[in-house]
Design a protein around this motif. Structure first.
Motif, PDB file in Angstrom:
ATOM      1  N   UNK A 301      48.258  52.783  49.080  1.00 34.63           N
ATOM      2  CA  UNK A 301      47.255  53.691  49.635  1.00 34.63           C
ATOM      3  C   UNK A 301      46.650  54.552  48.519  1.00 34.63           C
ATOM      4  N   UNK A 302      47.466  54.832  47.494  1.00 30.18           N
ATOM      5  CA  UNK A 302      47.027  55.745  46.431  1.00 30.18           C
ATOM      6  C   UNK A 302      45.832  55.212  45.650  1.00 30.18           C
ATOM      7  N   UNK A 303      45.506  53.949  45.814  1.00 29.42           N
ATOM      8  CA  UNK A 303      44.403  53.383  45.033  1.00 29.42           C
ATOM      9  C   UNK A 303      43.043  53.963  45.451  1.00 29.42           C
ATOM     10  N   UNK A 304      43.000  54.570  46.640  1.00 34.44           N
ATOM     11  CA  UNK A 304      41.703  55.042  47.150  1.00 34.44           C
ATOM     12  C   UNK A 304      41.438  56.523  46.866  1.00 34.44           C
ATOM     13  N   UNK A 305      42.367  57.208  46.212  1.00 35.77           N
ATOM     14  CA  UNK A 305      42.333  58.673  46.240  1.00 35.77           C
ATOM     15  C   UNK A 305      41.513  59.324  45.128  1.00 35.77           C
ATOM     16  N   UNK A 306      40.276  58.894  45.006  1.00 33.47           N
ATOM     17  CA  UNK A 306      39.380  59.510  44.029  1.00 33.47           C
ATOM     18  C   UNK A 306      37.947  59.163  44.434  1.00 33.47           C
ATOM     19  N   UNK A 307      36.998  59.714  43.694  1.00 33.92           N
ATOM     20  CA  UNK A 307      35.596  59.611  44.101  1.00 33.92           C
ATOM     21  C   UNK A 307      35.170  58.179  44.413  1.00 33.92           C
ATOM     22  N   UNK A 308      35.649  57.207  43.619  1.00 27.82           N
ATOM     23  CA  UNK A 308      35.200  55.822  43.812  1.00 27.82           C
ATOM     24  C   UNK A 308      36.253  54.960  44.491  1.00 27.82           C
ATOM     25  N   UNK A 309      37.100  55.554  45.316  1.00 25.98           N
ATOM     26  CA  UNK A 309      38.230  54.825  45.901  1.00 25.98           C
ATOM     27  C   UNK A 309      37.832  53.607  46.724  1.00 25.98           C
ATOM     28  N   UNK A 310      36.770  53.724  47.502  1.00 31.20           N
ATOM     29  CA  UNK A 310      36.344  52.607  48.346  1.00 31.20           C
ATOM     30  C   UNK A 310      35.900  51.425  47.500  1.00 31.20           C
ATOM     31  N   UNK A 311      35.059  51.696  46.529  1.00 26.87           N
ATOM     32  CA  UNK A 311      34.585  50.609  45.667  1.00 26.87           C
ATOM     33  C   UNK A 311      35.725  50.013  44.839  1.00 26.87           C
ATOM     34  N   UNK A 312      36.754  50.776  44.605  1.00 28.77           N
ATOM     35  CA  UNK A 312      37.914  50.243  43.889  1.00 28.77           C
ATOM     36  C   UNK A 312      38.594  49.167  44.740  1.00 28.77           C
ATOM     37  N   UNK A 313      38.739  49.443  46.024  1.00 32.15           N
ATOM     38  CA  UNK A 313      39.350  48.444  46.900  1.00 32.15           C
ATOM     39  C   UNK A 313      38.413  47.236  47.055  1.00 32.15           C
ATOM     40  N   UNK A 314      37.109  47.482  47.087  1.00 30.12           N
ATOM     41  CA  UNK A 314      36.164  46.357  47.107  1.00 30.12           C
ATOM     42  C   UNK A 314      36.424  45.435  45.905  1.00 30.12           C
ATOM     43  N   UNK A 315      36.556  46.058  44.737  1.00 29.65           N
ATOM     44  CA  UNK A 315      36.715  45.257  43.514  1.00 29.65           C
ATOM     45  C   UNK A 315      38.030  44.470  43.544  1.00 29.65           C
ATOM     46  N   UNK A 316      39.111  45.119  43.944  1.00 31.93           N
ATOM     47  CA  UNK A 316      40.398  44.402  43.942  1.00 31.93           C
ATOM     48  C   UNK A 316      40.400  43.310  45.014  1.00 31.93           C
ATOM     49  N   UNK A 317      39.712  43.573  46.133  1.00 38.18           N
ATOM     50  CA  UNK A 317      39.715  42.593  47.235  1.00 38.18           C
ATOM     51  C   UNK A 317      38.894  41.352  46.893  1.00 38.18           C
ATOM     52  N   UNK A 318      38.030  41.434  45.882  1.00 39.92           N
ATOM     53  CA  UNK A 318      37.257  40.244  45.468  1.00 39.92           C
ATOM     54  C   UNK A 318      38.097  39.298  44.615  1.00 39.92           C
ATOM     55  N   UNK A 319      39.094  39.846  43.943  1.00 42.66           N
ATOM     56  CA  UNK A 319      39.836  39.045  42.948  1.00 42.66           C
ATOM     57  C   UNK A 319      40.507  37.789  43.523  1.00 42.66           C
ATOM     58  N   UNK A 320      41.234  37.901  44.654  1.00 43.91           N
ATOM     59  CA  UNK A 320      41.944  36.697  45.127  1.00 43.91           C
ATOM     60  C   UNK A 320      40.994  35.534  45.461  1.00 43.91           C
ATOM     61  N   UNK A 321      39.821  35.845  45.996  1.00 51.85           N
ATOM     62  CA  UNK A 321      38.894  34.751  46.315  1.00 51.85           C
ATOM     63  C   UNK A 321      38.337  34.132  45.036  1.00 51.85           C
ATOM     64  N   UNK A 322      38.116  34.959  44.041  1.00 55.51           N
ATOM     65  CA  UNK A 322      37.562  34.476  42.776  1.00 55.51           C
ATOM     66  C   UNK A 322      38.474  33.429  42.136  1.00 55.51           C
ATOM     67  N   UNK A 323      39.785  33.618  42.276  1.00 56.88           N
ATOM     68  CA  UNK A 323      40.717  32.682  41.641  1.00 56.88           C
ATOM     69  C   UNK A 323      41.343  31.716  42.657  1.00 56.88           C
TER      70      UNK A 323
END
Ligand SMILES: Nc1nc2c(c(=O)[nH]1)N[C@H]1C(S)=C(S)[C@@H](COP(=O)(O)OP(=O)(O)OC[C@H]3O[C@@H](n4cnc5c(=O)[nH]c(N)nc54)[C@H](O)[C@@H]3O)O[C@H]1N2
Ligand SMILES: Nc1nc2c(c(=O)[nH]1)N[C@H]1C(S)=C(S)[C@@H](COP(=O)(O)OP(=O)(O)OC[C@H]3O[C@@H](n4cnc5c(=O)[nH]c(N)nc54)[C@H](O)[C@@H]3O)O[C@H]1N2
Ligand code: SF4
Ligand SMILES: [Mo]
Length: 717
Positions: A301-323
């Motif tokens: 949950x801690x990955x979201x706790x800053x100004x760009x938290x939402x876009x951070x989860x967007x970026x990590x959620x793209x990785x599994x499909x990419x590979x």
């Protein structure tokens, strides 16, 4: 319940806490008294063990500090002086005060405030929603936890459980990203350990060498709030070195060309300057992650706790499909498998009772609202708190306390203990613990539904939240059939028992066995996205998110709230890195150079247990972890009492000087009680009430402060 020879019996219950593990527990009861609790050895996730927080739960139940009777304030606000009254007196006072307020100012002058003191479907997050919706009270928008993450995950993958947490045992490369599994998700650890026995590599990305990071094959310290840059840097390497699963990307994703362009500028060198991670490590991580399949990312949950938290989860959620990690068992991503549970939130919350135009107030605004900082019409004249301890868990602690001191504010708190919040109540109502009530539990960390059967009679005059709101409804003259149902009927109404995931699960089975796995396949077969089937508008993993354009996306219903993005909001449809909000303006002035983060305490569950002897003994005094370089620069020694401060507030703690935390970052774990801490403040005195980019999530990792040796404070300021 099963009886045994010694005259005791075993009752099957569920741990009530807001913890991904939702343990199945067995309570030994003798002569109507709970003697001990333990984990159910047959439960595939609990595996017989509980954690340091809950393994003496009976001590919480029978604590001499339990609130057992209604009370009314008999001293000044916050003095903690109360006198016992009857339930009838308490309800009559509430009725009289609320009727006046409603007549003079309308029901919106009443603000409910709640979160997850208990996570049961009946007594938890939504226990009071139907009542307050019927009353017309201000809607409290609850975005404590995971709201940016959920929005981002829905935009990219959709409301899919993603991976079965148990399938981790088949992974070959595991990234725990901003997740301190051994403290916060303990029962997931054996699955990770099994994978490692079979050769998997474990990577932990965290600014702190936590208990979990210490156990990892590779701990990558990262500056807080820079994870999106790291994810984009990994994409850069994966795309440049042609490690993409091109077939998967072509068939099951949208927006690859745009993503490629976006990632293009995130060279390992640039990302290194942002994150503090050496460029070669970024390359190695990207290569290993892409080529060691099946690979999996578990975000905390801690990955979201800053100004760009939402876009951070967007970026990590793209990785599994990419590979192409979703192709195999043991690959993909784990956010919250909660989406697998067919809960009928609408039957619990009754959104149909909300009159259009009812005011919505985000819970982070509590301090500001009570202080009339943003003039509200009508002002908040009454606050009703249950399942939460806002003085400790919400930011702007000082402001909240000041607001609670308002003589004209009528505050009612339903609680098990006289918390830092309950201390300020006009009326305190006693709440049962999990052993004294019936409930049914979803999980946000595994795929089992758990029944909680009542093990003992309620202590004193404590009542479950279900009964509390029945009583309040009756008091306020609400006579809808909704309030006539008993707890078991409510549980039957609260789930879609005909849903495919509930196949084979009945109330009788749950009563007998205590828990049941949802019918979604086994850890060996559950593979939802091997062939796409994402639950997004396009049915694909959306690198470029179509939902970014919409004003029609609503926070998941069970949290209550308003539209996520308003039409015209500038939402970047591609994953982006947003620098921390506080860094720029505050750091240039140099006044507040230290980035404070406030992760979970190992021995507390949020602020629960922050008052109980065994857990307090384990946690010790309020502590702050600081790197030797930062400590030296401030003459702070190991064990020094220090003061941490910024423009919002000041906290006293004992310094622990350690290489476990990277330079420039200090760690002040959350959960300590203000009234039991030196200086009378805890870390949320420092935190701002601002929102992350998505989901109005909190920004607990986006806070700057300075530290001085306590006593030397005045000179330094
Ligand atoms: N013991 C214990 N267990 C709990 C809880 C508790 O209070 N105590 N609370 C429960 C609840 S409600 C929740 S939401 C979960 C939360 O579970 P987690 O997300 O695991 O909890 P945190 O401890 O807040 O944060 C995890 C790690 O993220 C790191 N971190 C902080 N900011 C950043 C960042 O910007 N980037 C990176 N990469 N890492 C960062 C912290 O150092 C911390 O070690 O735990 C649940 N379980
Ligand atoms: N600085 C900082 N702040 C944070 C976080 C952080 O990591 N750092 N984490 C955030 C997160 S992720 C979360 S989830 C929130 C958690 O915030 P909360 O859900 O408010 O958590 P608790 O502090 O456990 O407070 C719950 C209260 O409910 C009471 N309670 C338990 N069961 C019952 C019941 O059956 N009935 C009633 N009426 N009361 C009951 C408990 O005694 C306890 O005092 O905190 C958030 N705040
Ligand atoms: S707090 Fe979490 S780990 Fe501890 S017993 Fe409850 S569900 Fe299990
Ligand atoms: Mo949470």
């Amino acid at each position: 319940m099963t009886a045994d020879a010694g005259g005791t019996s075993l009752v099957r219950v569920a741990c009530p806490h807001d913890c991904p593990d939702t343990c199945a527990m067995l309570v030994t009861v003798g002569n109507g008294r709970a003697l001990a609790v333990r984990g159910d050895p047959d439960h595939p996730f609990t595996r017989g063990g509980l954690c340091v927080k809950v393994n003496n739960y009976e001590k919480r139940v029978y604590s001499a500090d339990r609130l057992l009777y209604p009370m009314r304030r008999s001293g000044p606000k916050g003095s903690g002086r109360f006198e016992r009254i009857t339930w009838d007196q308490a309800l009559a006072t509430i009725k009289q005060r609320w009727s006046n307020i409603i007549e003079e100012s309308g029901p919106a002058a009443i603000l409910p405030y709640s979160y997850l003191g208990t996570e049961g479907i009946l007594n938890g997050l939504n226990a009071g929603d139907a009542f307050f919706n019927r009353l017309g009270a201000t809607i409290s928008e609850r975005t404590f936890c995971d709201s940016a993450s959920c929005t981002a995950y829905f935009m990219t993958i959709g409301p899919s459980p993603g991976m079965d947490p148990e399938s981790f045992k088949y992974s070959k490369y595991i990234i725990l990203w901003a997740c301190n599994t051994i403290s916060t998700n303990l029962h997931h650890w054996p699955f990770i350990a099994e994978a490692r026995q079979n050769g998997a590599k474990l990577v932990v990305i965290d600014p702190v060498r936590t208990r979990t990071a210490r156990e990892a094959d590779w701990h990558i310290p990262i500056r807080p709030g820079t994870d999106a840059a790291l994810a984009l840097g990994m994409m850069h390497v994966i795309i440049n070195e042609d490690l993409v699963d091109r077939d998967y990307v072509a068939q099951y994703t949208v927006g690859f060309d745009e993503l490629k362009q976006r990632a293009g500028s995130y060279t390992p060198e640039l990302v290194s300057s942002i994150t503090g991670i050496p460029a070669d490590d970024i390359r190695t991580l990207a290569r290993e992650y892409a080529t060691t399949q099946p690979s999996v990312i578990r975000i905390g949950v801690a990955i979201e706790r800053h100004a760009g938290g939402g876009q951070t989860v967007r970026a990590t959620a793209c990785l599994p499909a990419l590979v192409g990690a979703w192709r195999r068992i043991g690959g993909g991503m784990l956010q919250l498998p909660i989406w697998a549970f067919p809960v009928k939130w609408e039957n619990l919350m009754r959104p149909d009772w909300i009159t259009s135009g009812t005011r919505v107030l985000n819970q982070w605004r509590l301090g500001a609202a009570l202080m009339q900082e943003e003039p509200l019409d009508p002002p908040i004249r009454s606050l009703f708190v249950y399942n939460s301890n806002p003085v400790v868990v919400s930011p702007e602690q000082q402001k909240i306390v000041k607001g609670l001191e308002r003589e004209d504010l009528f505050t009612v708190v339903s609680e098990q203990f006289l918390t830092d919040t309950a201390q300020y109540a006009d009326i305190v109502l006693p709440a049962t613990t999990q052993l004294e009530q019936f409930d049914i539990m979803f999980s946000w960390g595994h795929l089992y539904l758990t029944l909680n059967q009542k093990a003992i009679e309620p202590l004193g005059e404590a009542v479950p939240n279900t009964e509390l709101f029945r009583r309040l409804a009756r008091t306020m003259g609400l006579d809808d059939p909704h309030w006539i149902r008993n707890d078991e009927d409510m549980a039957l109404d609260a789930l879609d028992w005909t849903h495919p995931a509930m196949q084979g699960i009945t109330m009788d089975l749950l009563k007998q066995k205590g828990w049941a796995r949802l019918a979604v396949g086994t850890p060996e077969t559950y593979l939802p996205h091997a062939e796409g089937n994402f639950l997004t508008p396009s049915g694909k993993c959306e690198f470029k998110a179509s939902m970014a354009a919409g004003g029609n996306f609503v926070l998941p219903l069970f949290r209550q709230g308003s539209n996520e993005f308003q039409p015209g909001d500038p939402v970047d449809p591609l994953p982006a890195y947003t620098p921390s909000r506080e860094k720029a303006p505050m750091a240039t002035s140099g006044r507040y150079p230290l980035n404070v983060i406030s992760p979970k305490s190992h021995a507390f569950l949020n602020s629960s247990y922050g008052n109980l002897p065994a857990q307090l003994h384990h946690a010790g005094e309020q502590v702050v972890l600081v790197n030797p370089a930062d400590a030296r620069a401030r003459n702070v020694g190991d064990g020094s009492p220090v003061r941490i401060f910024n423009d919002r507030g000041s906290v006293e703690a004992v310094a622990k000087v350690t290489e476990d935390v990277m330079p420039g970052v200090i760690v002040a774990p959350m959960g300590y009680w203000r009234s039991l801490s030196r200086g009378g403040a805890t870390v949320n005195a420092l935190n701002p009430a601002s929102y992350a980019d998505f989901g109005r999530a909190p920004v607990f990792s986006d806070t700057l402060a300075e530290m001085v040796v306590a006593g030397a404070a005045m000179a330094a300021e």
